[in-house]
Design an enzyme around this catalytic site. Structure first.
Site, mmCIF file in Angstrom:
data_model
loop_
_atom_site.group_PDB
_atom_site.id
_atom_site.type_symbol
_atom_site.label_atom_id
_atom_site.label_comp_id
_atom_site.label_asym_id
_atom_site.label_seq_id
_atom_site.Cartn_x
_atom_site.Cartn_y
_atom_site.Cartn_z
ATOM 1 N N ARG A 199 -13.615 -3.411 17.247
ATOM 2 C CA ARG A 199 -13.065 -4.115 18.411
ATOM 3 C C ARG A 199 -12.697 -3.134 19.515
ATOM 4 O O ARG A 199 -13.029 -3.339 20.690
ATOM 5 C CB ARG A 199 -11.829 -4.922 17.975
ATOM 6 C CG ARG A 199 -11.010 -5.507 19.117
ATOM 7 C CD ARG A 199 -9.696 -6.079 18.598
ATOM 8 N NE ARG A 199 -8.891 -5.059 17.927
ATOM 9 C CZ ARG A 199 -8.058 -4.233 18.544
ATOM 10 N NH1 ARG A 199 -7.921 -4.285 19.856
ATOM 11 N NH2 ARG A 199 -7.354 -3.348 17.849
ATOM 12 N N ARG A 200 -11.997 -2.060 19.144
ATOM 13 C CA ARG A 200 -11.632 -1.063 20.150
ATOM 14 C C ARG A 200 -12.870 -0.369 20.715
ATOM 15 O O ARG A 200 -12.969 -0.114 21.907
ATOM 16 C CB ARG A 200 -10.684 -0.029 19.535
ATOM 17 C CG ARG A 200 -9.300 -0.571 19.225
ATOM 18 C CD ARG A 200 -8.502 0.409 18.410
ATOM 19 N NE ARG A 200 -7.147 -0.052 18.126
ATOM 20 C CZ ARG A 200 -6.477 0.234 17.031
ATOM 21 N NH1 ARG A 200 -7.044 0.990 16.088
ATOM 22 N NH2 ARG A 200 -5.254 -0.220 16.844
ATOM 23 N N CYS B 93 -15.644 -8.254 8.646
ATOM 24 C CA CYS B 93 -14.950 -6.990 8.905
ATOM 25 C C CYS B 93 -15.579 -6.198 10.034
ATOM 26 O O CYS B 93 -14.933 -5.363 10.654
ATOM 27 C CB CYS B 93 -14.930 -6.142 7.641
ATOM 28 S SG CYS B 93 -16.546 -5.507 7.163
ATOM 29 N N ARG C 4 -10.966 7.920 9.407
ATOM 30 C CA ARG C 4 -10.258 7.211 8.351
ATOM 31 C C ARG C 4 -8.989 7.974 7.999
ATOM 32 O O ARG C 4 -8.743 9.065 8.482
ATOM 33 C CB ARG C 4 -11.149 7.068 7.110
ATOM 34 C CG ARG C 4 -12.367 6.164 7.290
ATOM 35 C CD ARG C 4 -11.998 4.722 7.621
ATOM 36 N NE ARG C 4 -10.951 4.198 6.760
ATOM 37 C CZ ARG C 4 -11.136 3.748 5.521
ATOM 38 N NH1 ARG C 4 -12.345 3.763 4.995
ATOM 39 N NH2 ARG C 4 -10.134 3.277 4.799
ATOM 40 N N GLY C 5 -8.212 7.371 7.101
ATOM 41 C CA GLY C 5 -6.955 7.977 6.707
ATOM 42 C C GLY C 5 -5.775 7.235 7.311
ATOM 43 O O GLY C 5 -5.928 6.422 8.222
ATOM 44 N N ASN C 6 -4.562 7.495 6.802
ATOM 45 C CA ASN C 6 -3.383 6.844 7.357
ATOM 46 C C ASN C 6 -3.043 7.440 8.714
ATOM 47 O O ASN C 6 -3.613 8.457 9.133
ATOM 48 C CB ASN C 6 -2.199 6.927 6.384
ATOM 49 C CG ASN C 6 -1.791 8.362 6.078
ATOM 50 O OD1 ASN C 6 -1.544 9.158 6.969
ATOM 51 N ND2 ASN C 6 -1.719 8.692 4.785
ATOM 52 N N VAL C 7 -2.115 6.804 9.414
ATOM 53 C CA VAL C 7 -1.801 7.218 10.786
ATOM 54 C C VAL C 7 -1.314 8.664 10.828
ATOM 55 O O VAL C 7 -1.684 9.434 11.721
ATOM 56 C CB VAL C 7 -0.757 6.268 11.407
ATOM 57 C CG1 VAL C 7 -0.322 6.777 12.778
ATOM 58 C CG2 VAL C 7 -1.332 4.866 11.530
ATOM 59 N N LYS D 45 -3.263 -8.017 10.669
ATOM 60 C CA LYS D 45 -4.552 -7.644 11.251
ATOM 61 C C LYS D 45 -5.531 -7.171 10.176
ATOM 62 O O LYS D 45 -6.741 -7.115 10.426
ATOM 63 C CB LYS D 45 -4.374 -6.567 12.317
ATOM 64 C CG LYS D 45 -3.953 -5.211 11.788
ATOM 65 C CD LYS D 45 -3.834 -4.194 12.896
ATOM 66 C CE LYS D 45 -3.433 -2.820 12.369
ATOM 67 N NZ LYS D 45 -4.409 -2.262 11.412
ATOM 68 N N ASP D 46 -5.027 -6.828 8.991
ATOM 69 C CA ASP D 46 -5.888 -6.375 7.901
ATOM 70 C C ASP D 46 -6.274 -7.494 6.944
ATOM 71 O O ASP D 46 -7.016 -7.262 5.985
ATOM 72 C CB ASP D 46 -5.194 -5.262 7.102
ATOM 73 C CG ASP D 46 -5.029 -3.983 7.898
ATOM 74 O OD1 ASP D 46 -5.861 -3.731 8.779
ATOM 75 O OD2 ASP D 46 -4.054 -3.253 7.651
ATOM 76 N N THR E 221 -11.612 6.290 16.634
ATOM 77 C CA THR E 221 -11.101 4.983 16.242
ATOM 78 C C THR E 221 -11.989 4.430 15.147
ATOM 79 O O THR E 221 -13.188 4.680 15.122
ATOM 80 C CB THR E 221 -11.054 3.979 17.413
ATOM 81 O OG1 THR E 221 -10.563 2.716 16.924
ATOM 82 C CG2 THR E 221 -12.427 3.759 18.027
ATOM 83 N N ARG F 284 -4.240 11.017 10.567
ATOM 84 C CA ARG F 284 -5.074 10.952 11.775
ATOM 85 C C ARG F 284 -4.456 11.781 12.904
ATOM 86 O O ARG F 284 -5.165 12.509 13.614
ATOM 87 C CB ARG F 284 -5.235 9.497 12.226
ATOM 88 C CG ARG F 284 -6.028 8.634 11.270
ATOM 89 C CD ARG F 284 -6.229 7.244 11.844
ATOM 90 N NE ARG F 284 -6.724 6.313 10.833
ATOM 91 C CZ ARG F 284 -7.187 5.107 11.100
ATOM 92 N NH1 ARG F 284 -7.214 4.674 12.348
ATOM 93 N NH2 ARG F 284 -7.608 4.309 10.137
ATOM 94 N N ARG G 253 0.856 -1.178 0.000
ATOM 95 C CA ARG G 253 0.000 0.000 0.000
ATOM 96 C C ARG G 253 0.898 1.236 0.000
ATOM 97 O O ARG G 253 2.110 1.147 0.195
ATOM 98 C CB ARG G 253 -0.918 -0.011 1.226
ATOM 99 C CG ARG G 253 -1.958 -1.116 1.209
ATOM 100 C CD ARG G 253 -2.570 -1.345 2.580
ATOM 101 N NE ARG G 253 -3.217 -0.141 3.099
ATOM 102 C CZ ARG G 253 -3.646 -0.007 4.357
ATOM 103 N NH1 ARG G 253 -3.466 -0.992 5.234
ATOM 104 N NH2 ARG G 253 -4.239 1.100 4.754
ATOM 105 N N SER H 225 0.585 4.154 1.922
ATOM 106 C CA SER H 225 0.668 5.020 3.096
ATOM 107 C C SER H 225 2.105 5.059 3.603
ATOM 108 O O SER H 225 2.902 4.153 3.321
ATOM 109 C CB SER H 225 -0.251 4.497 4.209
ATOM 110 O OG SER H 225 0.268 3.285 4.747
#
Length: 340
Positions: free
Chosen positions: A154-155, A274, A172-175, A101-102, A150, A178, A30, A32
């Site tokens: 799960r969180r 998902c 949303r968006g990359n880290v 995890k994805d 978030t 965010r 990806r 990012s």
């Protein structure tokens, strides 16, 4: 990493070098900043194993990366991997790099591909971050009704167990983007939950304070069990590409591979989609003889959950035991209730 015979390693290096004499080994990823860091790390490991090997990072934009809304509306986490998988199957890349995890548990891998390596697992803890200008540094100190960011169901479910008053909203968006939104305050977020491993991979873990969230209950502190495959980078290749698969096998960490197996067997048996708040984490026991797996399934707001644990010398068996126990306790009803 596993220890290999020098002669075997040299022979493999020669075969791989010959395989990529005229073209670089292409690493699909990806686009990012964190994904590119991960792919660069993988390229470095590959080049270290085969001195002189040329590698090339091939950035692939995924549907999930370009979608601003809820992933469930598009079909879920598989959209983080679908385009990269297509590139692998079409021969456009030789190795695909994924955050485990994805990788969805209810979608089979494309035919003719397999994970050849799981790199040594990184820290699996989640962390809470706060705006740079905020004096608050703990979730417990947030005011009533504070807005927390978030995108993980799960969180969200686990946070609601401790602070049902919080307004937990999707981001949303990359880290990197965010964190920028958090500091700028444009969306009014007073805290954000992220994976500590991700912060480390973009060089932010030591740059700003955060609250490390424990995985075990500690009084009134927020505890968060991680996602299946958390902290693990998986390397996927075409099974027919024997030299590449053999090279990846040398990079794989046996304990990480075993623990990922336990967690993903559990996930497969649960048929988690998902939008399922499913958590799972496996470790090798201190004596090295068994694997200990914990699994949890929640409803959407965390008001109901089931929990199971198992110890077994075979990681796949540990995964099946935990999944069977969770299903006996009603995990299927909780999962089905989150499909809509």
């Amino acid at each position: 990493m596993p220890t290999t015979d020098t002669t075997t390693t040299d022979a493999l290096a020669q075969v791989v070098a010959q395989r990529f004499t005229d073209t670089p080994l292409r690493v699909g990823t990806r686009t990012s900043p964190m994904a590119l860091w991960q792919a660069g790390h993988v390229a470095d490991l590959l080049a270290k194993r085969v001195p002189g090997l040329r590698t090339e990072l091939v950035g692939i934009e995924t549907t999930a990366d370009n979608w601003p809304g809820d992933l469930a509306e598009l079909g879920g986490k598989g959209l983080f991997t679908k385009e990269i998988d297509r590139g692998l199957m079409a021969g456009q890349v030789d190795v695909a790099v994924h955050c485990m995890k994805d990788v969805p548990g209810d979608v089979p891998l494309p035919p003719g591909t397999a994970f050849g390596a799981y790199l040594t697992r990184d820290d699996v803890h989640d962390v809470a971050l706060f705006p740079a200008a905020s004096p608050i540094r703990r979730l417990e100190d947030l005011p009533q009704g504070a807005k927390v960011a978030t995108s993980s169901v799960r969180r969200r479910a686990q946070l609601h167990q401790y602070r049902p008053d919080l307004r937990i909203e999707r981001i949303r968006g990359n880290v990197n983007s965010r964190l920028r939104k958090l500091d700028e305050g444009t969306d009014g977020f007073e805290a954000m939950i992220l994976a500590r491993a991700g912060l480390g991979r973009i060089g932010e873990a030591g740059q700003r304070p955060y609250q490390l969230l424990p995985m075990e209950h500690q009084g009134k502190k927020v505890a968060v069990l991680p996602a299946v495959g958390s902290g693990v980078i998986g390397l996927q290749a075409r099974t027919a590409d024997a030299p590449v698969m053999a090279l990846l096998d040398e990079l794989s960490d046996p304990d990480t591979a075993a623990c990922v197996t336990a967690e993903r067997v559990m996930l497969h048996m649960l048929l988690g989609h998902c939008n399922s708040p499913i958590a799972g984490h496996c470790v090798r026991t201190p004596d090295g003889r068994e694997f200990h797996l914990r699994g949890m399934v929640f409803n959407r707001d965390g008001s109901r959950f089931v929990h199971a644990a198992a110890w077994h010398k075979d990681p796949a068996t540990a995964g099946s035991l935990v999944a069977a126990d969770l299903l006996r306790q009603g995990a299927r009803d909780l999962i089905n209730a989150t499909k809509n």
